[in-house]
Design a protein around this motif. Structure first.
Motif, short mmCIF file in Angstrom:
data_model
loop_
_atom_site.label_atom_id
_atom_site.label_comp_id
_atom_site.label_asym_id
_atom_site.label_seq_id
_atom_site.Cartn_x
_atom_site.Cartn_y
_atom_site.Cartn_z
N UNK A 24 0.86 -1.36 -0.08
CA UNK A 24 -0.13 0.09 0.08
C UNK A 24 1.02 1.30 -0.03
N UNK A 25 1.99 1.14 -0.24
CA UNK A 25 3.10 2.09 -0.40
C UNK A 25 3.24 2.68 -1.74
N UNK A 26 3.16 4.12 -1.90
CA UNK A 26 3.37 4.61 -3.28
C UNK A 26 4.55 4.22 -4.16
N UNK A 27 4.90 4.12 -5.26
CA UNK A 27 6.09 4.06 -5.91
C UNK A 27 7.29 5.00 -5.56
N UNK A 28 6.79 6.02 -5.75
CA UNK A 28 7.89 7.21 -5.57
C UNK A 28 8.43 7.08 -4.17
N UNK A 29 7.56 6.39 -3.12
CA UNK A 29 8.05 6.31 -1.80
C UNK A 29 9.08 5.08 -1.82
N UNK A 30 8.64 4.19 -2.44
CA UNK A 30 9.43 2.92 -2.51
C UNK A 30 10.83 3.07 -3.14
N UNK A 31 10.96 4.17 -3.89
CA UNK A 31 12.36 4.66 -4.72
C UNK A 31 13.06 5.37 -3.63
N UNK A 32 12.29 5.89 -2.67
CA UNK A 32 13.01 6.77 -1.58
C UNK A 32 12.62 8.22 -1.68
N UNK A 33 11.80 8.55 -2.15
CA UNK A 33 11.45 9.80 -2.46
C UNK A 33 10.22 10.10 -1.04
N UNK A 34 9.95 11.50 -1.05
CA UNK A 34 9.47 12.03 0.15
C UNK A 34 7.92 11.89 0.06
N UNK B 201 -4.08 5.23 -8.82
CA UNK B 201 -3.02 4.48 -8.71
C UNK B 201 -1.99 4.69 -9.69
N UNK B 202 -2.01 5.72 -10.61
CA UNK B 202 -1.06 5.97 -11.60
C UNK B 202 0.31 6.30 -10.87
N UNK B 203 1.31 5.42 -11.34
CA UNK B 203 2.61 5.31 -10.92
C UNK B 203 3.40 6.76 -11.07
N UNK B 204 3.05 7.73 -11.93
CA UNK B 204 3.42 9.32 -11.70
C UNK B 204 2.74 10.16 -10.79
N UNK B 205 3.35 10.45 -9.81
CA UNK B 205 2.31 11.28 -8.65
C UNK B 205 1.96 12.29 -9.42
#
Length: 310
Positions: free
Chosen positions: A189-199, A258-262
């Motif tokens: 349930x964690x957004x892709x940008x956060x998994x990549x280490x983004x804020x 759920x789009x990968x691009x925030x």
């Protein structure tokens, strides 16, 4: 360790029985003896193996959770009444919401109708929008952090969806209390940008909301069937979310969240308009009266119904 049931915290809050468990501790049903009302008391439980610095960090997180939730005044967010200190550690005293968590509901019912899931999602969106408006990010929206309570509205029983456990919430602009690069939250349930280490951002909370609504209509999250945490996180980063095939006309809204691009996700305001447009079109909506419980601007006290696990 002495028995906890019957124990009095801070000379005021008497513990009854545990009603929920999470990563940071146990939630107890209790009673405020001063005001003679039932409350929920969150006890922080830490491993005896962790060091002093880690212990202090955990206490800071607990205090921050209380400050975070106390800033929010919204019927879609659990109300914090007090932060007490006992045995040198904090205990958070909260509104007791007689309820079941959404994941408990799904364990029994397997999946929800699109209309019911949509109404829950609409309420959660309103709670998140209220939090974002005062600079608070949740960062761990998922079915186990959604409480579903029944309450009477206009002579009819309706559902109140309440967002709980701001244990890893963050004030916008506050320094992180975790190590650099550490991803917090539940992998599926964690957004892709956060998994990549983004804020964390409001958009990442909305992605998690989309995954939660997907789970409500499909019975599990969009990536929960992938196996372990690493496989799940890899899929979230590299693959578009599957279509929520059981969601009827709710599917485009879920897909947009759920789009990968925030930057491609709808804002909270745009998502609210999408909910308003689609809910009347879902199966069963035409046969039911307007549900005032989906209007999230006013606080309604918790219903006097038997409590279940929170």
């Amino acid at each position: 360790m002495p028995p906890m049931t019957g124990r009095v915290i801070a000379g005021r809050y008497i513990l009854d029985q545990p009603i929920g468990r999470g990563a940071m501790g146990v939630v107890w049903r209790g009673r405020d003896q001063l005001l003679d009302r039932e409350v929920a008391v969150k006890e922080v439980v830490l491993s005896s193996s962790i060091g002093l610095d880690e212990r202090k960090n955990a206490y800071q997180r607990t205090l921050r959770e209380a400050r975070t939730a106390a800033r929010l005044s919204h019927r879609g967010v659990v109300t914090v009444f007090d932060v007490a200190e006992e045995d040198g550690r904090p205990w958070i005293v909260m509104e007791l919401v007689p309820s079941r968590s959404l994941d408990q509901v799904l364990t029994v019912e397997k999946r929800l109708t699109p209309l019911r899931a949509g109404r829950i999602g609409q309420q959660l969106l309103a709670a998140l929008a209220a939090a974002h408006a005062v600079g608070v990010l949740h960062r761990d929206v998922k079915p186990s952090n959604v409480l579903i309570a029944r309450e009477r509205s206009g002579g009819e029983w309706d559902e109140r969806a309440v967002l709980t456990d701001f244990g890893i919430a963050q004030f916008a602009g506050d320094p992180r209390l975790t190590q650099t690069g550490m991803v917090m939250g539940s992998p599926g349930f964690t957004a892709p940008e956060r998994i990549r280490g983004g804020s964390a951002t409001p958009a990442s909370d909305l992605w998690s909301l989309g995954a939660t609504i997907y789970a409500a209509v499909e019975g599990s999250g969009p990536y929960e069937q992938r196996g372990g945490a690493i496989t799940t996180m890899s899929a979230i980063i590299n693959e578009d979310a599957p279509v929520a095939s059981s969601s009827s006309r709710l599917a485009p809204l879920i897909a947009a969240l759920l789009r990968r691009d925030p930057s491609a996700r709808p804002s909270a305001a745009a998502a609210a308009r999408m909910f308003s447009d689609v809910l009347p079109l879902l199966p069963g909506a035409a046969a039911e009266p307007e549900h005032p419980a989906t209007v999230m601007s006013a606080y309604v006290p918790p219903p006097a119904a038997p409590a279940a696990s929170a």
